[in-house]
Design a protein around this motif. Structure first.
Motif, mmCIF file in Angstrom:
data_model
loop_
_atom_site.group_PDB
_atom_site.id
_atom_site.type_symbol
_atom_site.label_atom_id
_atom_site.label_comp_id
_atom_site.label_asym_id
_atom_site.label_seq_id
_atom_site.Cartn_x
_atom_site.Cartn_y
_atom_site.Cartn_z
ATOM 1 N N ASP A 32 0.846 -1.199 0.000
ATOM 2 C CA ASP A 32 0.000 0.000 0.000
ATOM 3 C C ASP A 32 0.879 1.246 0.000
ATOM 4 O OD1 ASP A 32 -2.127 1.700 0.117
ATOM 5 O OD2 ASP A 32 -2.595 1.327 2.213
ATOM 6 N N ALA A 33 1.212 1.735 -1.182
ATOM 7 C CA ALA A 33 2.103 2.885 -1.315
ATOM 8 C C ALA A 33 1.294 4.164 -1.499
ATOM 9 C CB ALA A 33 3.052 2.699 -2.491
ATOM 10 N N ILE A 34 1.613 5.181 -0.715
ATOM 11 C CA ILE A 34 0.963 6.479 -0.877
ATOM 12 C C ILE A 34 1.680 7.293 -1.948
ATOM 13 C CG2 ILE A 34 2.333 7.529 0.985
ATOM 14 C CD1 ILE A 34 -0.092 9.279 1.626
ATOM 15 N N LEU A 35 2.999 7.095 -2.090
ATOM 16 C CA LEU A 35 3.808 7.843 -3.055
ATOM 17 C C LEU A 35 4.555 6.856 -3.926
ATOM 18 C CD1 LEU A 35 4.685 10.859 -3.720
ATOM 19 C CD2 LEU A 35 6.786 10.291 -2.500
ATOM 20 N N GLU A 36 4.347 6.938 -5.246
ATOM 21 C CA GLU A 36 4.987 6.024 -6.179
ATOM 22 C C GLU A 36 5.873 6.806 -7.143
ATOM 23 O OE1 GLU A 36 1.951 2.689 -7.325
ATOM 24 O OE2 GLU A 36 0.859 4.592 -7.056
ATOM 25 N N LEU A 37 7.112 6.351 -7.302
ATOM 26 C CA LEU A 37 8.060 6.950 -8.231
ATOM 27 C C LEU A 37 8.397 5.936 -9.301
ATOM 28 C CD1 LEU A 37 8.349 8.602 -5.525
ATOM 29 C CD2 LEU A 37 10.701 9.044 -6.207
ATOM 30 N N ASP A 38 8.311 6.361 -10.551
ATOM 31 C CA ASP A 38 8.552 5.478 -11.687
ATOM 32 C C ASP A 38 9.497 6.180 -12.657
ATOM 33 O OD1 ASP A 38 8.504 3.615 -13.682
ATOM 34 O OD2 ASP A 38 6.377 3.846 -14.166
ATOM 35 N N ASP A 39 10.752 5.752 -12.665
ATOM 36 C CA ASP A 39 11.781 6.387 -13.511
ATOM 37 C C ASP A 39 11.859 7.890 -13.237
ATOM 38 O OD1 ASP A 39 13.172 4.493 -14.836
ATOM 39 O OD2 ASP A 39 12.069 4.633 -16.715
ATOM 40 N N LEU A 55 10.295 3.309 -6.808
ATOM 41 C CA LEU A 55 9.919 2.775 -5.502
ATOM 42 C C LEU A 55 8.527 3.255 -5.122
ATOM 43 C CD1 LEU A 55 11.108 4.931 -2.617
ATOM 44 C CD2 LEU A 55 12.184 5.328 -4.825
ATOM 45 N N GLY A 56 7.967 2.629 -4.106
ATOM 46 C CA GLY A 56 6.697 3.060 -3.538
ATOM 47 C C GLY A 56 6.861 3.249 -2.044
ATOM 48 N N MET A 57 6.611 4.454 -1.556
ATOM 49 C CA MET A 57 6.757 4.737 -0.126
ATOM 50 C C MET A 57 5.454 4.381 0.589
ATOM 51 S SD MET A 57 9.116 8.127 0.084
ATOM 52 C CE MET A 57 10.743 8.138 -0.697
ATOM 53 N N THR A 246 13.964 2.245 4.671
ATOM 54 C CA THR A 246 15.058 3.175 4.394
ATOM 55 C C THR A 246 15.423 3.113 2.916
ATOM 56 O OG1 THR A 246 15.972 3.110 6.641
ATOM 57 C CG2 THR A 246 17.473 3.761 4.885
ATOM 58 N N LEU A 247 15.643 4.291 2.352
ATOM 59 C CA LEU A 247 16.127 4.441 0.977
ATOM 60 C C LEU A 247 17.561 4.951 1.038
ATOM 61 C CD1 LEU A 247 15.860 4.788 -2.139
ATOM 62 C CD2 LEU A 247 14.857 7.046 -1.680
ATOM 63 N N PHE A 248 18.478 4.215 0.418
ATOM 64 C CA PHE A 248 19.874 4.633 0.345
ATOM 65 C C PHE A 248 20.162 5.170 -1.051
ATOM 66 C CE2 PHE A 248 24.380 2.930 -0.476
ATOM 67 C CZ PHE A 248 24.977 4.140 -0.119
ATOM 68 N N LEU A 249 20.546 6.456 -1.100
ATOM 69 C CA LEU A 249 20.915 7.106 -2.361
ATOM 70 C C LEU A 249 22.421 7.334 -2.400
ATOM 71 C CD1 LEU A 249 18.210 9.952 -2.649
ATOM 72 C CD2 LEU A 249 18.188 7.709 -3.767
ATOM 73 N N TYR A 250 22.990 7.218 -3.590
ATOM 74 C CA TYR A 250 24.401 7.545 -3.792
ATOM 75 C C TYR A 250 24.548 8.191 -5.160
ATOM 76 C CZ TYR A 250 29.452 7.182 -4.114
ATOM 77 O OH TYR A 250 30.785 7.483 -4.252
ATOM 78 N N PHE A 257 16.369 0.091 -1.461
ATOM 79 C CA PHE A 257 15.188 0.535 -0.725
ATOM 80 C C PHE A 257 14.548 -0.701 -0.129
ATOM 81 C CE2 PHE A 257 10.514 1.326 -0.742
ATOM 82 C CZ PHE A 257 10.491 2.250 0.296
ATOM 83 N N ALA A 258 14.433 -0.741 1.200
ATOM 84 C CA ALA A 258 13.938 -1.965 1.835
ATOM 85 C C ALA A 258 13.480 -1.662 3.253
ATOM 86 C CB ALA A 258 15.032 -3.027 1.867
#
Length: 281
Positions: A32-39, A55-57, A246-250, A257-258
């Protein structure tokens, strides 16, 4: 030389006592994601500050964003409520959806969007007004004028932000008279007063003392299950303590994201292991 297995064991030992396996809030599930990012990408000119995130937050849980300075954490946070619209040369590509609605779609009302998404910044920034007027500012801006209704909103949100007991007898005192930690909790109350679906926190404790930091973290625990919270933090121990995911960005890229029980105790990417083990960053 430390082997990968030894490094994994050290990471697990470091974070085992911090990571909690929290239940999913009632009425939601892991999908159940409230915020979805696609590319989804954000560019400053030709430079990709964040690049092709997918990802889906999850709804009504806390997601932490970690990574070295300059990796795109704050850029992503600003993009969620379209603060990037205010930056000359900034543009986005890909899709971002809030409850299925395109955040960057032509029909999106940005004022409505920012009412749904509250934001709290790194440095406490109360308005030079009374404590009461700080909390009532947003509701008044959106047309609420009835004094009884405003009184109810102010009391409710100051209680939600764990500040009511400390300020209830001086609501008309200047907010600038509060301590730094109290000011930050007031800013959180101000964000909650407009009844958002989501609250964004950009390094909310980085300028606070340990005691005030602990109060903010305890407050986040209270907000879990009631609001979707996204917090940017440089402190990996804080991310492990307060968040569910947690989302790890570099360098603007999504590395992992897990759930925290995976990312901190059994990371899937070697780059994640090296970062949370303190080998760079």
């Amino acid at each position: 030389m430390v082997t990968r297995s030894e490094r994994r064991d050290a990471i697990s030992s470091q974070f085992q006592s911090l990571v909690k396996n929290r239940p999913t809030p009632d009425g939601t599930d892991d999908g159940d994601a409230i915020l979805e990012l696609d590319d989804f990408s954000v560019f400053y000119g030709d430079f990709p500050a964040v690049h092709r995130l997918r990802l889906g937050m999850p709804r009504r849980q806390i997601t932490a964003i970690i990574g070295p300075s300059g990796c795109g954490k704050s850029t992503l946070l600003n993009a969620i409520n379209r603060m990037t619209d205010l930056i000359p040369g900034a543009r986005v590509s890909g899709r971002m959806r809030l409850n299925g609605e395109e955040v960057y779609g032509n029909r999106m009302d940005v004022i409505w969007l920012r009412r749904r998404i509250g934001m709290v910044f790194q440095k406490p920034n109360p308005f030079p007004k009374s404590i009461y007027d700080n909390v009532a500012y947003g509701p008044r801006l959106h047309g609420k004028r009835d004094r009884d209704e405003l009184d109810t909103i102010v009391e409710r949100t100051l209680k939600e932000s764990a500040l009511w007991e400390e300020v209830q007898t001086r609501l008309h005192a200047n907010a600038m008279s509060l301590s730094g930690g109290q000011q930050q909790r007031l800013c959180i109350a101000r964000a909650l007063a407009i009844e958002p679906q989501m609250v964004l926190l950009d390094e909310p404790t980085s300028s606070l003392d340990p005691q005030s930091t602990a109060r903010i973290e305890a407050l986040l625990e209270e907000l879990r299950g009631h609001y979707t919270v996204i917090i940017v933090t440089h402190n990996m121990q804080q991310a492990a303590r307060v968040s569910d995911y947690t989302l790890f960005l570099y360098e603007g890229e999504q590395i992992e994201f897990a759930r925290n029980t995976q990312l901190f105790l059994n990371p899937q990417q070697e780059q994640t292991e090296e970062y949370i083990a303190g080998r760079f960053g």
